[in-house]
Design a protein around this motif. Sequence first.
Motif, PDB file in Angstrom:
ATOM      1  N   SER A  29       0.881   3.940  -3.023  1.00 46.39           N
ATOM      2  CA  SER A  29       0.608   5.340  -2.736  1.00 46.39           C
ATOM      3  C   SER A  29       1.732   6.221  -3.290  1.00 46.39           C
ATOM      4  O   SER A  29       1.480   7.252  -3.920  1.00 46.39           O
ATOM      5  CB  SER A  29       0.442   5.515  -1.226  1.00 46.39           C
TER       6      SER A  29
ATOM      7  N   TYR B 215       0.842  -1.208   0.000  1.00 49.74           N
ATOM      8  CA  TYR B 215       0.000   0.000   0.000  1.00 49.74           C
ATOM      9  C   TYR B 215       0.871   1.249   0.000  1.00 49.74           C
ATOM     10  O   TYR B 215       0.588   2.219  -0.689  1.00 49.74           O
ATOM     11  CB  TYR B 215      -0.937   0.011   1.214  1.00 49.74           C
ATOM     12  N   LYS B 216       1.965   1.191   0.785  1.00 50.75           N
ATOM     13  CA  LYS B 216       2.873   2.356   0.820  1.00 50.75           C
ATOM     14  C   LYS B 216       3.464   2.599  -0.555  1.00 50.75           C
ATOM     15  O   LYS B 216       3.554   3.731  -1.023  1.00 50.75           O
ATOM     16  CB  LYS B 216       4.020   2.104   1.800  1.00 50.75           C
TER      17      LYS B 216
ATOM     18  N   TYR C  95      -1.680   5.593   4.715  1.00 54.49           N
ATOM     19  CA  TYR C  95      -0.899   5.482   3.466  1.00 54.49           C
ATOM     20  C   TYR C  95      -1.098   6.718   2.585  1.00 54.49           C
ATOM     21  O   TYR C  95      -0.826   6.678   1.389  1.00 54.49           O
ATOM     22  CB  TYR C  95      -1.329   4.235   2.681  1.00 54.49           C
TER      23      TYR C  95
END
Length: 258
Positions: A221, A217-218, A244
């Motif tokens: 993003s 997710y990081k 995030y």
Amino acid sequence: MEQDYRLFIEKVKRKTGIDLSLYKETQMKRRLTSLYQKKGFHSFQEFFQGMERDRELLYAFLDRMTINVSEFYRNRKRWDVLEEKIVPRLLTKNRNLKIWSAACSTGEEPYTIAMILSNFLPLSEIKILATDLDENAIQKAKIGAYQERSLQEVPEQMKRKFFFKDQNHYLIHEEVKRTVTFKKHNLLADPFDKNFDLIVCRNVLIYFTEEAKNSLYKKFSASLKPGGVLFVGSTEQIFNASQYKLEPIETFFYQKIE
Ligand SMILES: C[S@@+](CC[C@H](N)C(=O)[O-])C[C@H]1O[C@@H](n2cnc3c(N)ncnc32)[C@H](O)[C@@H]1O
């Protein structure tokens, strides 16, 4: 984790770059145990030795661990939201959308994106990057021949416009194929490109551990432009998206906070 599986994970990582420890253990172990038993082995160690000797076994392993099920317009209502709400919103800012279908399997997903975008833009202006770990799936995606069952959700008018029926298969038109560039890419190991307006990553995160998801997710993003959108699968809501720098804008759609 038992020794037999742990050593197998280490050896597979060295051989293929694939880190099985980032996939949910019980599920993956079950899938691979039933495969090695079917092939006549008694342990992960024996199975790995077999894979070293016989490439077909290595391919069978890759085939079993990458679950390639896909279909066009999978969870159709979500794609309607993409078409009616998300794409118009993205296009108000920019007509040159940078799009990534991550874990695209055999191509149904990026081709669905192309068909939807064709309602807004000429196909010649559409560019989609589509990636998967599995080279076999990518080969099939490039050929673009599908069984009827993967077209069940395709709107009738799209079917008529973009597919050619050849005996048992539906062939997707070349002009749709030309919108997509396929590449091999491991989400858990390879670097991510940047500045995407839209990232579609569906029905693969469910196989990963919480730790792996968190780090993905990081990375997603960081790969989105401010205002860009991440579209996830229908069992893959992100809890605490704001950590995030993502904000839910529709169910299963997250916008990068500007
Ligand atoms: C169930 S399919 C989903 C296909 C499509 N996104 C959809 O929703 O219909 C999962 C895909 O994830 C791919 N995959 C599994 N692990 C991966 C990884 N580490 N990096 C990239 N793709 C991966 C598999 O090869 C498989 O094609």
